[in-house]
Write a protein that holds these residues in place. Structure first.
Motif, PDB file in Angstrom:
ATOM      1  N   PRO A   1      18.417  -4.943  17.577  1.00 48.98           N
ATOM      2  CA  PRO A   1      18.511  -6.247  16.916  1.00 48.98           C
ATOM      3  C   PRO A   1      19.412  -7.209  17.687  1.00 48.98           C
ATOM      4  CG  PRO A   1      18.692  -4.479  15.306  1.00 48.98           C
ATOM      5  CD  PRO A   1      18.725  -3.830  16.655  1.00 48.98           C
ATOM      6  N   PHE A   2      19.091  -8.483  17.613  1.00 46.64           N
ATOM      7  CA  PHE A   2      19.807  -9.493  18.394  1.00 46.64           C
ATOM      8  C   PHE A   2      21.300  -9.496  18.073  1.00 46.64           C
ATOM      9  CE2 PHE A   2      21.568 -13.811  18.639  1.00 46.64           C
ATOM     10  CZ  PHE A   2      21.399 -14.061  19.987  1.00 46.64           C
ATOM     11  N   ARG A   3      21.655  -9.473  16.796  1.00 46.65           N
ATOM     12  CA  ARG A   3      23.066  -9.503  16.417  1.00 46.65           C
ATOM     13  C   ARG A   3      23.810  -8.275  16.963  1.00 46.65           C
ATOM     14  NH1 ARG A   3      25.973 -14.000  15.003  1.00 46.65           N
ATOM     15  NH2 ARG A   3      25.043 -15.127  13.257  1.00 46.65           N
ATOM     16  N   GLU A   4      23.163  -7.124  16.912  1.00 51.12           N
ATOM     17  CA  GLU A   4      23.793  -5.897  17.414  1.00 51.12           C
ATOM     18  C   GLU A   4      24.076  -6.019  18.911  1.00 51.12           C
ATOM     19  OE1 GLU A   4      22.861  -1.079  17.548  1.00 51.12           O
ATOM     20  OE2 GLU A   4      21.888  -2.388  16.077  1.00 51.12           O
ATOM     21  N   ALA A   5      23.098  -6.512  19.662  1.00 56.53           N
ATOM     22  CA  ALA A   5      23.298  -6.709  21.099  1.00 56.53           C
ATOM     23  C   ALA A   5      24.388  -7.746  21.364  1.00 56.53           C
ATOM     24  CB  ALA A   5      21.984  -7.134  21.746  1.00 56.53           C
TER      25      ALA A   5
ATOM     26  N   PHE B   1       3.117   2.155  14.884  1.00 55.97           N
ATOM     27  CA  PHE B   1       3.954   1.420  13.939  1.00 55.97           C
ATOM     28  C   PHE B   1       5.319   2.100  13.901  1.00 55.97           C
ATOM     29  CE2 PHE B   1       5.942   1.383   9.743  1.00 55.97           C
ATOM     30  CZ  PHE B   1       6.140   0.015   9.573  1.00 55.97           C
ATOM     31  N   VAL B   2       6.402   1.310  13.962  1.00 57.17           N
ATOM     32  CA  VAL B   2       7.763   1.851  13.955  1.00 57.17           C
ATOM     33  C   VAL B   2       8.612   1.095  12.937  1.00 57.17           C
ATOM     34  CG1 VAL B   2       9.858   2.272  15.292  1.00 57.17           C
ATOM     35  CG2 VAL B   2       7.627   2.508  16.393  1.00 57.17           C
ATOM     36  N   HIS B   3       9.378   1.834  12.135  1.00 58.93           N
ATOM     37  CA  HIS B   3      10.402   1.252  11.265  1.00 58.93           C
ATOM     38  C   HIS B   3      11.758   1.732  11.766  1.00 58.93           C
ATOM     39  CE1 HIS B   3      12.560  -0.175   7.751  1.00 58.93           C
ATOM     40  NE2 HIS B   3      13.110   1.026   7.624  1.00 58.93           N
ATOM     41  N   GLY B   4      12.712   0.791  11.910  1.00 55.78           N
ATOM     42  CA  GLY B   4      14.030   1.149  12.419  1.00 55.78           C
ATOM     43  C   GLY B   4      15.154   0.721  11.492  1.00 55.78           C
ATOM     44  N   TRP B   5      16.238   1.480  11.515  1.00 59.56           N
ATOM     45  CA  TRP B   5      17.445   1.178  10.738  1.00 59.56           C
ATOM     46  C   TRP B   5      18.658   1.624  11.526  1.00 59.56           C
ATOM     47  CZ3 TRP B   5      21.025   4.890   9.138  1.00 59.56           C
ATOM     48  CH2 TRP B   5      22.077   4.411   8.323  1.00 59.56           C
ATOM     49  N   ASP B   6      19.694   0.771  11.565  1.00 60.90           N
ATOM     50  CA  ASP B   6      20.983   1.123  12.151  1.00 60.90           C
ATOM     51  C   ASP B   6      22.071   0.957  11.105  1.00 60.90           C
ATOM     52  OD1 ASP B   6      19.958   1.698  14.617  1.00 60.90           O
ATOM     53  OD2 ASP B   6      20.555  -0.181  15.573  1.00 60.90           O
ATOM     54  N   ASN B   7      23.011   1.884  11.109  1.00 61.25           N
ATOM     55  CA  ASN B   7      24.163   1.786  10.228  1.00 61.25           C
ATOM     56  C   ASN B   7      24.871   0.451  10.446  1.00 61.25           C
ATOM     57  OD1 ASN B   7      27.328   2.259   9.981  1.00 61.25           O
ATOM     58  ND2 ASN B   7      26.309   3.646   8.529  1.00 61.25           N
ATOM     59  N   ILE B   8      25.509  -0.062   9.415  1.00 59.65           N
ATOM     60  CA  ILE B   8      26.152  -1.370   9.478  1.00 59.65           C
ATOM     61  C   ILE B   8      27.208  -1.435  10.581  1.00 59.65           C
ATOM     62  CG2 ILE B   8      27.821  -0.707   7.694  1.00 59.65           C
ATOM     63  CD1 ILE B   8      27.760  -3.597   6.725  1.00 59.65           C
ATOM     64  N   PHE B   9      27.905  -0.346  10.862  1.00 63.05           N
ATOM     65  CA  PHE B   9      28.902  -0.350  11.936  1.00 63.05           C
ATOM     66  C   PHE B   9      28.238  -0.491  13.306  1.00 63.05           C
ATOM     67  CE2 PHE B   9      31.397   1.451   8.514  1.00 63.05           C
ATOM     68  CZ  PHE B   9      32.657   0.910   8.720  1.00 63.05           C
ATOM     69  N   LEU B  10      27.092   0.186  13.505  1.00 68.14           N
ATOM     70  CA  LEU B  10      26.349   0.014  14.744  1.00 68.14           C
ATOM     71  C   LEU B  10      25.767  -1.393  14.833  1.00 68.14           C
ATOM     72  CD1 LEU B  10      24.407   3.413  14.907  1.00 68.14           C
ATOM     73  CD2 LEU B  10      26.526   2.802  16.086  1.00 68.14           C
ATOM     74  N   GLY B  11      25.239  -1.875  13.714  1.00 70.64           N
ATOM     75  CA  GLY B  11      24.595  -3.179  13.699  1.00 70.64           C
ATOM     76  C   GLY B  11      25.534  -4.328  13.984  1.00 70.64           C
TER      77      GLY B  11
ATOM     78  N   ILE C   1       4.344  -6.675  18.484  1.00 69.41           N
ATOM     79  CA  ILE C   1       5.276  -7.516  17.742  1.00 69.41           C
ATOM     80  C   ILE C   1       6.417  -6.667  17.188  1.00 69.41           C
ATOM     81  CG2 ILE C   1       3.503  -9.204  17.077  1.00 69.41           C
ATOM     82  CD1 ILE C   1       3.577  -7.959  14.257  1.00 69.41           C
ATOM     83  N   VAL C   2       7.582  -7.286  17.022  1.00 73.81           N
ATOM     84  CA  VAL C   2       8.712  -6.702  16.299  1.00 73.81           C
ATOM     85  C   VAL C   2       9.218  -7.772  15.338  1.00 73.81           C
ATOM     86  CG1 VAL C   2      10.988  -5.647  16.423  1.00 73.81           C
ATOM     87  CG2 VAL C   2       9.357  -5.280  18.290  1.00 73.81           C
ATOM     88  N   ARG C   3       9.405  -7.397  14.079  1.00 71.22           N
ATOM     89  CA  ARG C   3       9.849  -8.337  13.063  1.00 71.22           C
ATOM     90  C   ARG C   3      11.047  -7.759  12.305  1.00 71.22           C
ATOM     91  NH1 ARG C   3       7.328 -11.064  15.782  1.00 71.22           N
ATOM     92  NH2 ARG C   3       5.521 -12.397  15.328  1.00 71.22           N
ATOM     93  N   MET C   4      12.142  -8.522  12.275  1.00 72.78           N
ATOM     94  CA  MET C   4      13.308  -8.125  11.495  1.00 72.78           C
ATOM     95  C   MET C   4      12.970  -8.221  10.002  1.00 72.78           C
ATOM     96  SD  MET C   4      15.835  -7.216  13.446  1.00 72.78           S
ATOM     97  CE  MET C   4      17.162  -7.265  12.248  1.00 72.78           C
TER      98      MET C   4
ATOM     99  N   GLY D   1      23.477  -3.483   7.184  1.00 75.99           N
ATOM    100  CA  GLY D   1      22.792  -2.685   8.193  1.00 75.99           C
ATOM    101  C   GLY D   1      21.422  -3.271   8.491  1.00 75.99           C
ATOM    102  N   PRO D   2      21.100  -3.552   9.766  1.00 81.31           N
ATOM    103  CA  PRO D   2      19.827  -4.193  10.088  1.00 81.31           C
ATOM    104  C   PRO D   2      18.641  -3.227   9.974  1.00 81.31           C
ATOM    105  CG  PRO D   2      21.005  -3.647  12.099  1.00 81.31           C
ATOM    106  CD  PRO D   2      21.925  -3.321  10.957  1.00 81.31           C
ATOM    107  N   THR D   3      17.489  -3.756   9.565  1.00 75.04           N
ATOM    108  CA  THR D   3      16.230  -3.004   9.544  1.00 75.04           C
ATOM    109  C   THR D   3      15.142  -3.879  10.138  1.00 75.04           C
ATOM    110  OG1 THR D   3      15.613  -3.785   7.330  1.00 75.04           O
ATOM    111  CG2 THR D   3      16.880  -1.736   7.450  1.00 75.04           C
ATOM    112  N   TRP D   4      14.118  -3.238  10.672  1.00 72.01           N
ATOM    113  CA  TRP D   4      13.018  -3.983  11.288  1.00 72.01           C
ATOM    114  C   TRP D   4      11.769  -3.119  11.337  1.00 72.01           C
ATOM    115  CZ3 TRP D   4      17.174  -1.901  13.656  1.00 72.01           C
ATOM    116  CH2 TRP D   4      16.959  -0.939  14.631  1.00 72.01           C
ATOM    117  N   ASN D   5      10.636  -3.773  11.556  1.00 71.46           N
ATOM    118  CA  ASN D   5       9.344  -3.114  11.720  1.00 71.46           C
ATOM    119  C   ASN D   5       8.665  -3.676  12.965  1.00 71.46           C
ATOM    120  OD1 ASN D   5       9.317  -1.672   9.059  1.00 71.46           O
ATOM    121  ND2 ASN D   5       9.316  -3.776   8.290  1.00 71.46           N
ATOM    122  N   GLY D   6       7.909  -2.845  13.620  1.00 70.83           N
ATOM    123  CA  GLY D   6       7.207  -3.297  14.816  1.00 70.83           C
ATOM    124  C   GLY D   6       6.016  -2.412  15.107  1.00 70.83           C
TER     125      GLY D   6
END
Length: 409
Positions: free
Chosen positions: A147-151, A279-289, A330-333, A304-309
């Motif tokens: 995710p953009f914020r995480e980077a 199809f992929v669903h992703g989740w990162d812990n709030i500390f990682l995010g 595509i990837v969508r937050m 904590g960010p989540t996204w689908n792509g």
């Protein structure tokens, strides 16, 4: 399945000398009798360089090898096989793309096969077997997305960038895998325990990742065997370093926090067309995010960010010598780190198309002419414009055109 084995009646040291020695490479590295290799360099030391040039003997055509894979694989003993793939890039730097030993048919059953080393994950749609090569199109965005914020948080926090942020479903990984399959291979499974250092034997990540996949094939009349599957990639990443006398110990990451990626895959065939779907669903812990150490306070309002792509990749095999390829991705937050962020911050659109033409294919060698165009758009990911009142920048667009030759011997 066809298995071909060869036995070279010579000491290993001599075989290695003839395989890697420049003066020997010039003798065997030719596609046919009317080609030759006039120049070869091969320094296998760390930081060494590999270079060879193949030319038609009449001088009508020639090309350099500025990077190469040297793949050795075979059977060590009954049901014990190996793979060794040292690879160099265009700078001549070598690394091991894969190196593993596999023990098949444990306890005399095809359902128990053990692999140890660095290897490709057993995924129905693998990035290692794709037909795209360019810097934009040569990888699957959903397999590597951050995710953009995480980077952004990581880039602003120097200590945390020492940790591997990669969650590389598409990359070869270091670990141990147990896999199995039915007699006709319609049913397959894989579970693996992996190092979290992105295939590297080094630290600082001191955690482990898990991998599990399953796929099932089924026959559909004249269309042949179609396949569907599912996978999960999960683990933890450290968020801060241990310290010694106030200084961080770069080999000791602590404050582990969780993440996961889960997805569905499919391979479908309709005559000369085949489709790879993911199809992929992703989740990162709030500390990682948020790039926050686990022993530090979280930013106010963070989540904590989540996204689908996902993507659909299409191959049209016009003939065995000509293949057209295309991919839409595509990837969508689905949940931004902050609720006030634009809903499309960091979203990705990617498009690639191209073709591969094989002028010749022999049992010993093959040459492919490859051309490809790729376009990637990342939403609101550029730095804000000086005249803009918004803290978010415009979209980042990147495109590439690739034309080259892909040679295997």
């Amino acid at each position: 399945m066809i298995t071909i084995e060869g036995l070279i009646n010579a000491p290993v040291e001599k075989v290695w000398e003839f395989w890697t020695g420049p003066k020997h490479i010039t003798q065997w590295n030719n596609a046919s009798d009317d080609w030759h290799t006039p120049v070869a360099e091969n320094d296998l030391r760390v930081g060494g360089k590999f270079l060879s040039r193949m030319e038609a003997k009449d001088g009508s055509f020639g090309f350099d090898f500025g990077g190469v894979d040297i793949w050795a694989a075979g059977t060590l003993y009954k049901d014990i096989s190996f793979s060794l793939l040292p690879s160099s890039d265009s700078s001549g730097s070598f690394h091991f793309e894969n190196v593993f030993v596999r023990f098949d048919n444990l306890f005399r059953t095809r359902w128990l096969n053990l692999k140890v080393g660095k290897f490709e994950l057993d995924n129905l749609v693998s990035e290692k077997r794709m037909l795209f090569l360019s810097s934009n199109g040569g990888f699957y965005q959903v397999y590597h997305y951050t995710p953009f914020r995480e980077a952004q948080f990581r880039a602003s926090n120097p200590p945390i960038v020492q940790f591997s942020p990669a969650f590389g479903i598409g990359d070869n990984q270091l670990g141990v895998e147990l896999s199995g399959h039915s007699e006709n291979s319609y049913t397959r499974y894989s579970v693996a325990l992996l190092s979290s250092n992105e295939g590297s034997p080094g630290l600082p990540n001191r955690t482990y990742d898990g991998w599990a996949s399953f796929n099932q094939g089924f026959s559909v009349g004249k269309l042949g065997v179609q396949r569907v599957g599912a996978f999960a990639f999960f683990g933890q990443r450290p968020t801060f370093f241990n310290t010694s006398l106030g200084s961080p110990v770069l080999s000791e990451g602590l404050g582990n926090k969780s993440f996961y990626r889960a997805g569905l895959t499919g391979l479908f065939y309709i005559k000369k067309l085949d489709f790879s779907t993911v199809f992929v669903h992703g989740w990162d812990n709030i500390f990682l995010g948020t790039g926050t150490a686990a022993n530090a306070p979280l930013p106010v309002g963070a989540r904590g960010p989540t996204w689908n792509g996902g993507f659909v990749e299409t191959h049209f095999t016009y003939s065995p010598q000509l293949v057209f390829v295309q991919r839409n991705e595509i990837v969508r937050m689905s949940r931004q780190v902050f609720s006030v962020d634009p809903h499309d911050l960091g979203d990705v659109d990617a498009f690639s198309f191209g073709l591969r033409y094989y002028p010749f294919m022999f049992s010993r060698a093959g040459l492919a002419f490859h051309t490809e165009y790729s376009l990637v758009r990342s939403y609101k990911s550029a730095s804000p414009l000086p005249t803009s009142a918004s803290p978010f920048g415009p979209d980042v667009r990147a495109s590439s055109v690739f034309v080259g030759l892909d040679f295997a011997f």
